[in-house]
Design an enzyme around this catalytic site. Structure first.
Site, PDB file in Angstrom:
ATOM      1  N   TYR A  69      30.237 -13.613  11.423  1.00  0.00           N
ATOM      2  CA  TYR A  69      30.645 -12.254  12.000  1.00  0.00           C
ATOM      3  C   TYR A  69      29.501 -11.297  11.785  1.00  0.00           C
ATOM      4  O   TYR A  69      28.819 -10.885  10.942  1.00  0.00           O
ATOM      5  CB  TYR A  69      31.843 -11.950  11.146  1.00  0.00           C
ATOM      6  CG  TYR A  69      33.186 -12.735  11.453  1.00  0.00           C
ATOM      7  CD1 TYR A  69      33.986 -12.588  12.434  1.00  0.00           C
ATOM      8  CD2 TYR A  69      33.583 -13.881  10.442  1.00  0.00           C
ATOM      9  CE1 TYR A  69      35.245 -13.174  12.717  1.00  0.00           C
ATOM     10  CE2 TYR A  69      34.536 -14.635  10.486  1.00  0.00           C
ATOM     11  CZ  TYR A  69      35.274 -14.313  11.792  1.00  0.00           C
ATOM     12  OH  TYR A  69      36.412 -15.434  11.917  1.00  0.00           O
ATOM     13  N   PRO A  70      29.496 -10.389  12.950  1.00  0.00           N
ATOM     14  CA  PRO A  70      28.161  -9.473  13.060  1.00  0.00           C
ATOM     15  C   PRO A  70      28.684  -8.253  12.217  1.00  0.00           C
ATOM     16  O   PRO A  70      28.738  -6.922  12.973  1.00  0.00           O
ATOM     17  CB  PRO A  70      27.973  -9.430  14.578  1.00  0.00           C
ATOM     18  CG  PRO A  70      29.374  -9.602  15.222  1.00  0.00           C
ATOM     19  CD  PRO A  70      29.939 -10.664  14.389  1.00  0.00           C
ATOM     20  N   LYS A  71      28.698  -8.234  11.096  1.00  0.00           N
ATOM     21  CA  LYS A  71      29.601  -7.036  10.587  1.00  0.00           C
ATOM     22  C   LYS A  71      28.422  -6.040  10.082  1.00  0.00           C
ATOM     23  O   LYS A  71      27.486  -6.483   9.342  1.00  0.00           O
ATOM     24  CB  LYS A  71      30.470  -7.641   9.447  1.00  0.00           C
ATOM     25  CG  LYS A  71      31.563  -8.319   9.982  1.00  0.00           C
ATOM     26  CD  LYS A  71      32.505  -8.659   8.795  1.00  0.00           C
ATOM     27  CE  LYS A  71      33.825  -9.360   9.193  1.00  0.00           C
ATOM     28  NZ  LYS A  71      34.867  -9.263   8.299  1.00  0.00           N
ATOM     29  N   LYS A  72      28.959  -4.704  10.113  1.00  0.00           N
ATOM     30  CA  LYS A  72      27.940  -3.609   9.259  1.00  0.00           C
ATOM     31  C   LYS A  72      28.963  -2.642   8.744  1.00  0.00           C
ATOM     32  O   LYS A  72      30.063  -2.648   9.351  1.00  0.00           O
ATOM     33  CB  LYS A  72      26.939  -2.962  10.480  1.00  0.00           C
ATOM     34  CG  LYS A  72      26.164  -3.841  10.947  1.00  0.00           C
ATOM     35  CD  LYS A  72      25.177  -3.098  12.073  1.00  0.00           C
ATOM     36  CE  LYS A  72      24.310  -2.007  11.500  1.00  0.00           C
ATOM     37  NZ  LYS A  72      23.643  -1.039  12.350  1.00  0.00           N
TER      38      LYS A  72
END
Length: 246
Positions: free
Chosen positions: A113-116
């Site tokens: 998941y491309p989480k920030k």
């Protein structure tokens, strides 16, 4: 710790891992989804092959998760792009922002998941459902929808929540060269829809260099949904290995 025990650990620090083992069950997960038409050329620049675009659309989603097994309570938002992979329709997860470090860590380490880190909120303001995202101190997104104005068919709501999610997993080796570069697919499972609504919606995206949601501009609002559900995150699977391509 014995050498044989090291590989059995889930992550570091060993004395207090950044996240617990799954599965991760979400109770009373609340969605605000807004599907909008955007610039097709902008989508072509960011959606990786072998995924194929399924129209010039983006789904902005804001999710409040008050009761998550092992991860607690947090809110998350991001952009998902309708795509096809081998004729299977799903969504490519473009970027995600949330306010919970364990959820960021497990999303990136155990899946793709491309989480920030960001500051999303989902709340009711008078008769409107509102989703708002700040990155640092600056506003990035304001989404509004009439609160429970019209019922949404529960089968349609289920279909929205059950769509496969495609993500990129990229990890460099210690020499700076790619060590893992994969296309991942994951699906939500054990889905129960508690309620679903639709209605008019608006979406504002504000330019930010480090949260560039506005690079996919809103040209037209297509539809909106407000969904309450329980679900479990499914096990991610590798569907394409970029390093095996010669």
């Amino acid at each position: 710790m014995l050498e044989s025990e090291v590989s059995k650990q889930i992550t570091t620090p060993l004395a207090a891992p950044a996240f617990p083992r799954g599965p991760y069950r979400f109770h009373n997960r609340e969605y605000l989804n807004i599907i909008y038409r955007t610039d097709l050329d902008a989508l072509r620049k960011i959606v990786p092959e072998p995924l194929e675009l399924d129209g010039a659309y983006v789904r902005f989603e804001m999710m409040a998760m008050p009761d998550t097994t092992g991860l607690g309570s947090y809110t998350e938002c991001g952009q998902a792009i309708p795509v096809k992979y081998n004729e299977v329709k799903g969504d490519y997860l473009h970027m995600m922002y949330l306010d919970n470090e364990p959820a960021i860590a497990v999303g990136r380490e155990s899946s793709a998941y491309p989480k920030k880190f960001g500051y999303p909120k989902l709340f009711v303001d008078s008769d409107a459902l509102v989703g708002a995202l700040k990155y640092g101190a600056l506003p990035v997104v304001t989404a509004t929808m009439g609160y429970k104005h019209e019922p949404l068919d529960l089968k349609e709501a289920y279909t929205q929540i059950a769509r496969p999610n495609f993500m990129l997993k990229i990890i460099q080796g210690y020499d700076g060269k790619p060590r893992i570069c994969e296309l991942i697919c994951a699906e939500n499972t054990d889905i129960t829809i508690h309620g679903a609504w639709t209605g008019s919606a608006r979406l504002q995206l504000f330019s930010h260099a480090l949260a560039p949601l506005a690079d996919l501009p809103v040209l037209e609002i297509v539809s909106a949904s407000h969904i309450l559900t329980d679900l479990t995150l499914g096990t991610p699977k590798v569907v394409h290995d970029y390093l095996s391509v010669k």
